[in-house]
Design an enzyme around this catalytic site. Structure first.
Site, PDB file in Angstrom:
ATOM      1  NE  ARG A  98     -14.413 101.437   5.172  1.00 35.57           N
ATOM      2  CZ  ARG A  98     -13.389 101.071   5.918  1.00 35.57           C
ATOM      3  NH1 ARG A  98     -13.474 101.178   7.237  1.00 35.57           N
ATOM      4  NH2 ARG A  98     -12.274 100.627   5.370  1.00 35.57           N
ATOM      5  CD  GLU A 129      -9.853 107.084   8.070  1.00 34.10           C
ATOM      6  OE1 GLU A 129      -9.437 106.076   8.691  1.00 34.10           O
ATOM      7  OE2 GLU A 129     -11.051 107.347   7.934  1.00 34.10           O
ATOM      8  CG  HIS A 164     -11.827 105.382  11.371  1.00 35.10           C
ATOM      9  ND1 HIS A 164     -11.517 104.932  10.113  1.00 35.10           N
ATOM     10  CD2 HIS A 164     -12.849 104.594  11.804  1.00 35.10           C
ATOM     11  CE1 HIS A 164     -12.302 103.915   9.782  1.00 35.10           C
ATOM     12  NE2 HIS A 164     -13.120 103.696  10.804  1.00 35.10           N
TER      13      HIS A 164
END
Length: 317
Positions: free
Chosen positions: A226, A255, A274
């Site tokens: 994360r 993000e 991601h």
């Protein structure tokens, strides 16, 4: 009189999940973040399909009944946990098992790319420059994998197949897993430090200036856990001052990463959007997993992948 079928509320993302197998067995209601709070009281089950949204944390504390079960189509659960949900009787499950091997393969690809200097090769090709260099052997190097869940264990298995000596670090020391007290020592010896831990109060910002300072100058840091695990300013400093040789971030604090972020241009840093766990067909796998879990839930059977809401992850490994 036939009892009403349960209502499954889906916090949508595009494309929506394929839940055709639940026709006649569940009433499927779709919502966006703005409509979530109003629809929560009528839902028996909440499927958090949009796992990038923080709408659950914001909507859950409202008035009225709440779903008995929440499932998130992600491995991490930090985006939805709030004090009210943690204190409730609602069961929370995650998508444990879907992303393990794809993430491990992505980590292996990054390790090989850094060792063989592939980013520079592509840059030189675009410049039409022929420049011979020497790559590093991967076999015989050392990796410290932080996060002993299924993703961390899959990374260990995959790196071992490349001849990498691995050490796995978890919250509690046990057979085959080191505890947090060993982390600095293991990082100081590692060629590859790989973050695959959940984001909790204990892990937030754990990779900071101190941790990057204990790493070898030739080492590479990779984060597939994360974004909040990493002090990004400290990482930029570590790369700029050459405390470490390279880094790769597949997850970031913000993000999508803004176009004006300095992270795009940090020497030695690979940034990806991601995507480490998103192999072709991953959305279909997530949909199938939820349907199978729903069938168990509707039959009154116990659910796998149950999150310990106080800890912030699925315990037991």
């Amino acid at each position: 009189m036939t009892p009403p079928v349960p209502t499954v509320l889906v916090l949508d993302a595009d494309p929506p999940p394929r839940l055709g197998r639940l026709t006649g067995r569940a009433r499927i209601v779709h919502t966006d973040a703005a409509g979530l709070a109003a629809r929560l009281p009528a839902a028996d089950v909440l499927l958090v399909w949009d796992f990038t949204s923080h709408a659950v944390r914001e909507a859950w504390p409202g008035e009225g009944p709440r779903p008995r079960w929440v499932h998130t189509a992600s491995a991490g659960v930090d985006h939805l946990l709030c004090p009210e949900l943690v204190a409730s009787d609602t069961v929370v499950t995650n998508a444990r098992g879907v992303f393990d091997q794809p993430v491990a393969e992505y980590v292996a690809a990054l390790v090989l790319a850094v060792a063989k200097d592939l980013p520079r090769t592509l840059d030189l090709q675009r410049e039409r420059t022929w420049r011979h260099r020497e790559g590093r052997r991967v076999a015989g190097t050392r990796a410290c994998v932080v996060g002993s869940g299924p993703i961390g264990r899959a990374i260990v298995r995959t790196l071992k197949a490349l001849g990498v000596t691995t050490a796995l670090v978890g919250r509690v020391p046990r057979t085959g897993v080191h505890g947090p007290d060993d982390l600095d020592r293991l990082m100081s010896r590692a060629d590859w430090v790989i973050a695959a831990a959940p984001l909790t109060e204990q892990t937030h910002g754990m990779f900071d200036a101190h941790r990057f300072g204990v790493m070898q100058p030739s080492a590479c840091f990779i984060n597939v856990g994360r974004g909040g695990l990493v002090d990004e300013d400290a990482l930029v400093q570590a790369l700029s001052r050459r405390w470490i040789a390279a880094a790769a971030l597949d997850v970031l604090a913000t993000e999508p990463l803004p176009a004006d972020s300095p992270l795009w241009e940090v020497p030695g840093l690979v940034v990806s959007p991601h995507m480490s766990g998103d192999a072709v067909g991953w959305r279909d796998e997530l949909g199938v997993q939820f349907v199978e879990l729903y069938e168990r839930w509707a039959a009154g059977r116990s659910l796998p992948n149950v999150v310990d809401k106080k800890r912030g992850y699925v315990p037991g490994h």
